[in-house]
Write a protein that holds these residues in place. Structure first.
Motif, PDB file in Angstrom:
ATOM      1  N   LEU A 250      33.288  25.563  19.920  1.00  0.00           N
ATOM      2  CA  LEU A 250      34.523  25.295  19.170  1.00  0.00           C
ATOM      3  C   LEU A 250      35.520  24.508  20.011  1.00  0.00           C
ATOM      4  O   LEU A 250      36.174  23.578  19.536  1.00  0.00           O
ATOM      5  N   LYS A 251      35.638  24.871  21.298  1.00  0.00           N
ATOM      6  CA  LYS A 251      36.559  24.164  22.193  1.00  0.00           C
ATOM      7  C   LYS A 251      36.132  22.704  22.344  1.00  0.00           C
ATOM      8  O   LYS A 251      36.955  21.801  22.389  1.00  0.00           O
ATOM      9  N   ASP A 252      34.826  22.489  22.422  1.00  0.00           N
ATOM     10  CA  ASP A 252      34.302  21.131  22.588  1.00  0.00           C
ATOM     11  C   ASP A 252      34.534  20.275  21.334  1.00  0.00           C
ATOM     12  O   ASP A 252      34.629  19.054  21.435  1.00  0.00           O
ATOM     13  N   CYS A 253      34.618  20.923  20.196  1.00  0.00           N
ATOM     14  CA  CYS A 253      34.825  20.207  18.930  1.00  0.00           C
ATOM     15  C   CYS A 253      36.266  19.732  18.776  1.00  0.00           C
ATOM     16  O   CYS A 253      36.548  18.801  18.025  1.00  0.00           O
TER      17      CYS A 253
ATOM     18  N   GLU B 278      28.762  34.853  21.736  1.00  0.00           N
ATOM     19  CA  GLU B 278      30.185  34.633  21.470  1.00  0.00           C
ATOM     20  C   GLU B 278      30.772  33.603  22.434  1.00  0.00           C
ATOM     21  O   GLU B 278      31.538  32.731  22.024  1.00  0.00           O
ATOM     22  N   GLU B 279      30.398  33.687  23.708  1.00  0.00           N
ATOM     23  CA  GLU B 279      30.882  32.716  24.688  1.00  0.00           C
ATOM     24  C   GLU B 279      30.418  31.305  24.339  1.00  0.00           C
ATOM     25  O   GLU B 279      31.188  30.348  24.416  1.00  0.00           O
ATOM     26  N   ALA B 280      29.172  31.173  23.948  1.00  0.00           N
ATOM     27  CA  ALA B 280      28.626  29.860  23.593  1.00  0.00           C
ATOM     28  C   ALA B 280      29.329  29.301  22.363  1.00  0.00           C
ATOM     29  O   ALA B 280      29.646  28.108  22.312  1.00  0.00           O
ATOM     30  N   LEU B 281      29.597  30.152  21.378  1.00  0.00           N
ATOM     31  CA  LEU B 281      30.287  29.700  20.164  1.00  0.00           C
ATOM     32  C   LEU B 281      31.717  29.283  20.470  1.00  0.00           C
ATOM     33  O   LEU B 281      32.207  28.270  19.951  1.00  0.00           O
ATOM     34  N   GLU B 282      32.394  30.058  21.315  1.00  0.00           N
ATOM     35  CA  GLU B 282      33.760  29.696  21.706  1.00  0.00           C
ATOM     36  C   GLU B 282      33.783  28.348  22.424  1.00  0.00           C
ATOM     37  O   GLU B 282      34.644  27.507  22.163  1.00  0.00           O
ATOM     38  N   GLN B 283      32.828  28.149  23.311  1.00  0.00           N
ATOM     39  CA  GLN B 283      32.758  26.871  24.032  1.00  0.00           C
ATOM     40  C   GLN B 283      32.462  25.725  23.074  1.00  0.00           C
ATOM     41  O   GLN B 283      33.039  24.656  23.179  1.00  0.00           O
TER      42      GLN B 283
END
Length: 126
Positions: free
Chosen positions: A122-125, A115-120
């Motif tokens: 998304l933020k990077d996108c 979940e942390e990796a996916l959130e990061q």
């Protein structure tokens, strides 16, 4: 190796109470070393001629991990739970996945990391 034995016994014998040491090993050793330990466990249990863990090799070698008290039904159940390709045996990847699945705390941590990796991501996108 003690952690593998305790996690497996706890999963196979819910009436017994054992502490799950796999997360402790993961934090202490790190991911690569933990995978190395899991591979060592696989190598102890596998049929050396076939390169996989079979019912026969599990039954024969289970005492090396202190699992000699598990019934044939428990051993077959463990094989069935981890056998994703349906060949009746566990390859190294199936064994490692099974060991993670037998550690509820480690599974929760894995979900958190994902979940942390996916959130990061998304933020990077954005």
């Amino acid at each position: 190796m003690l952690s593998l034995r305790l996690s497996t016994m706890a999963a196979q014998n819910p009436h017994n109470q054992f502490q799950d040491f796999v997360p402790i090993m993961a934090h202490k050793l790190g991911g690569d070393a933990l995978i190395g330990e899991l591979c060592n466990g696989f190598n102890l249990l596998m049929d050396t001629d076939k390169g996989v863990i079979t019912f026969e090799s599990l039954k024969k070698n289970s005492a090396l991990l202190g699992l000699q008290d598990l019934s044939d039904e428990d051993l077959r159940s463990m094989l069935k739970d981890g056998d994703f390709d349906g060949d009746g045996a566990l390859n190294q990847m199936e064994f490692c996945v099974l060991m993670f699945r037998l550690s509820p705390e480690l599974m929760e941590e894995s979900k958190f990391w994902l979940e942390e990796a996916l959130e990061q991501e998304l933020k990077d996108c954005y």
